[in-house]
Design an enzyme around this catalytic site. Sequence first.
Site, mmCIF file in Angstrom:
data_model
loop_
_atom_site.group_PDB
_atom_site.id
_atom_site.type_symbol
_atom_site.label_atom_id
_atom_site.label_comp_id
_atom_site.label_asym_id
_atom_site.label_seq_id
_atom_site.Cartn_x
_atom_site.Cartn_y
_atom_site.Cartn_z
ATOM 1 N N ARG A 36 0.822 -1.219 0.000
ATOM 2 C CA ARG A 36 0.000 0.000 0.000
ATOM 3 C C ARG A 36 0.851 1.262 0.000
ATOM 4 O O ARG A 36 0.439 2.293 -0.536
ATOM 5 C CB ARG A 36 -0.909 0.015 1.232
ATOM 6 C CG ARG A 36 -2.094 -0.912 1.056
ATOM 7 C CD ARG A 36 -3.052 -0.797 2.201
ATOM 8 N NE ARG A 36 -4.272 -1.515 1.893
ATOM 9 C CZ ARG A 36 -5.228 -1.774 2.763
ATOM 10 N NH1 ARG A 36 -5.094 -1.368 4.015
ATOM 11 N NH2 ARG A 36 -6.297 -2.421 2.395
ATOM 12 N N LYS A 197 -18.042 -14.198 3.435
ATOM 13 C CA LYS A 197 -19.252 -13.498 3.863
ATOM 14 C C LYS A 197 -20.284 -13.302 2.769
ATOM 15 O O LYS A 197 -20.161 -12.412 1.943
ATOM 16 C CB LYS A 197 -18.879 -12.132 4.440
ATOM 17 C CG LYS A 197 -18.612 -12.193 5.932
ATOM 18 C CD LYS A 197 -18.672 -10.824 6.550
ATOM 19 C CE LYS A 197 -19.835 -10.648 7.520
ATOM 20 N NZ LYS A 197 -19.961 -9.260 7.960
ATOM 21 N N GLY A 353 -9.159 -8.094 0.237
ATOM 22 C CA GLY A 353 -7.906 -8.229 0.967
ATOM 23 C C GLY A 353 -7.351 -9.641 0.939
ATOM 24 O O GLY A 353 -6.165 -9.851 0.646
HETATM 25 P P1 ADP Z 1 -11.778 -11.065 0.511
HETATM 26 O O1 ADP Z 1 -10.985 -10.501 1.673
HETATM 27 O O2 ADP Z 1 -10.922 -11.449 -0.643
HETATM 28 O O3 ADP Z 1 -12.945 -10.197 0.147
HETATM 29 P P2 ADP Z 1 -13.347 -12.685 2.297
HETATM 30 O O4 ADP Z 1 -12.881 -11.817 3.417
HETATM 31 O O5 ADP Z 1 -14.775 -12.614 1.922
HETATM 32 O O6 ADP Z 1 -12.428 -12.446 1.011
HETATM 33 O O7 ADP Z 1 -13.070 -14.206 2.625
HETATM 34 C C1 ADP Z 1 -11.790 -14.697 2.904
HETATM 35 C C2 ADP Z 1 -11.874 -15.845 3.842
HETATM 36 O O8 ADP Z 1 -12.763 -16.817 3.346
HETATM 37 C C3 ADP Z 1 -10.557 -16.538 4.009
HETATM 38 O O9 ADP Z 1 -10.096 -16.333 5.321
HETATM 39 C C4 ADP Z 1 -10.863 -18.005 3.743
HETATM 40 O O10 ADP Z 1 -10.277 -18.874 4.680
HETATM 41 C C5 ADP Z 1 -12.359 -18.041 3.881
HETATM 42 N N1 ADP Z 1 -12.965 -19.157 3.177
HETATM 43 C C6 ADP Z 1 -12.897 -19.464 1.876
HETATM 44 N N2 ADP Z 1 -13.528 -20.628 1.620
HETATM 45 C C7 ADP Z 1 -14.029 -21.066 2.797
HETATM 46 C C8 ADP Z 1 -14.774 -22.207 3.200
HETATM 47 N N3 ADP Z 1 -15.154 -23.132 2.309
HETATM 48 N N4 ADP Z 1 -15.101 -22.339 4.496
HETATM 49 C C9 ADP Z 1 -14.717 -21.404 5.392
HETATM 50 N N5 ADP Z 1 -14.014 -20.306 5.079
HETATM 51 C C10 ADP Z 1 -13.670 -20.137 3.801
HETATM 52 MG MG MG Z 2 -11.380 -10.430 3.787
#
Ligand code: ADP
Ligand code: MG
Length: 448
Positions: A36, A197, A353
């Site tokens: 960043r 989420k 992130g």
């Molecule tokens: P980003 O930060 O890219 O927007 P999110 O914060 O929505 O993504 O999600 C990231 C998290 O989702 C990671 O910590 C990962 O471990 C979790 N994740 C991905 N697939 C699964 C799953 N099948 N069950 C539980 N957690 C998951």
């Molecule tokens: Mg995230």
Amino acid sequence: MQKKTIRDFAPQGKRVLIRVDFNVPIEDGKVKDDSRIRAAVPTIMYLLDRGAAVVLMSHLGRPKGKVVESMRLRPVAQRLSALLGRPVPITGDPLGIGTRDAVARLKPGQVLMLENLRFHSEEEANDEEYARTLGSYGEVFVNDAFGTAHRAHASTVGVTKYLPAYAGLLMEREIVALSSLLESVAHPFAAVIGGAKVSGKLGVLDNLMDRVDTFLIGGGMANTFLLAQGNSVGKSLLERDLVDDARKILEKADKSGTQIILPADVVVAKEVTRGAEHKTVPVNKIPNSWSAVDIGPQTIEAFTTALEPAKTVFWNGPLGVFEVPTFGDGTRAIARYLAARAESGATVIVGGGDSVAALEEVGLADKMTHISTGGGASLEFLEGRELPGISVLLEREPDPVSASAKKPPKASEKSAAPEKAAAKAEKPKAASAQAAKPAAKPAKAVAK
Ligand code: ADP
Ligand code: MG
């Protein structure tokens, strides 16, 4: 872009106040990931090279209005100083006589950084007096902190009441890349949505529905959809109260001829931990006391096949619990595939992130067309919402030539809709649904 940028004013001799996003991980007093900080260097150098004096301001962590020693910006200033090749002194506080004097002494070509803005609760409260004081440190305000553009704080929104506000180069790149997905996207357009989420991402699925040709849903997101389709998902991460919403999304996609691809097989584990017992099963055979932790090999195959014709891909959210290396196969496979697609000319934009962290882990981040530095902000942008930190930036006057001759087409007008219709008509299943497809919503002008 319809917002004014730092190219729209003369920096020579001006004191420029820049909001940057230096909210970086710090470990043992050292910056652990400086991406960043590096991302803001072009804007800072552009202004310094043209004779501006630069006052930088950022938050770090969540000190909640108090001074927290471990959240001081000193390590950031040290790192930045190395990157700029000049000293970056830091004030003891964003407020106070010492800070005012240091700002007053600043000469063209020099940089000063304010201490963590969130050491005062007035920052997040968008307090008028606080914003006015911040505004007194510059003659021009530049926002280069896309990651906090979805928050109306004193340093992102309040301050613009006192100073003319321009977009920095990083902010500009983010707005241009993300609005291209809403306004003038090349079809076929596929969106890969994973992560944890559902609640934070349903709005994006909804807003992209009329623009996307194919959704690929994996990761924790997929479980809620699999349940909506009648599968049992064992102990998997789930948002039970959103199963109905997931079902509505599936119905809406069906009506609009948007393809949704869900996992056909998943890796399930007894515990979501390193070394736990795990196996691959079809999605209708998820054992009761197990959790789905990754997409399976059949799903990886189906996803890459679906992504092959895509000219544009947006990816948000890892496809499994990639922090445990054994459950990161799906995420890594799709990352590698998309890096290859980007290299052969497809536009691949990644936001979030954790998604970006996963890409960096496998060294593929710089292969993509654009990596958004803002997780929450990029999602809100793609939901079609106006981000307060962007709305307050100065508007560019419409250029008379482009206003009359080259009016940018809305998503509902000629270019985007028939292109998508044509792309979809090639698929027999989608073609039948085409008649029932409502006209695409016009892109909400986020980046006016
Ligand atoms: P980003 O930060 O890219 O927007 P999110 O914060 O929505 O993504 O999600 C990231 C998290 O989702 C990671 O910590 C990962 O471990 C979790 N994740 C991905 N697939 C699964 C799953 N099948 N069950 C539980 N957690 C998951
Ligand atoms: Mg995230």
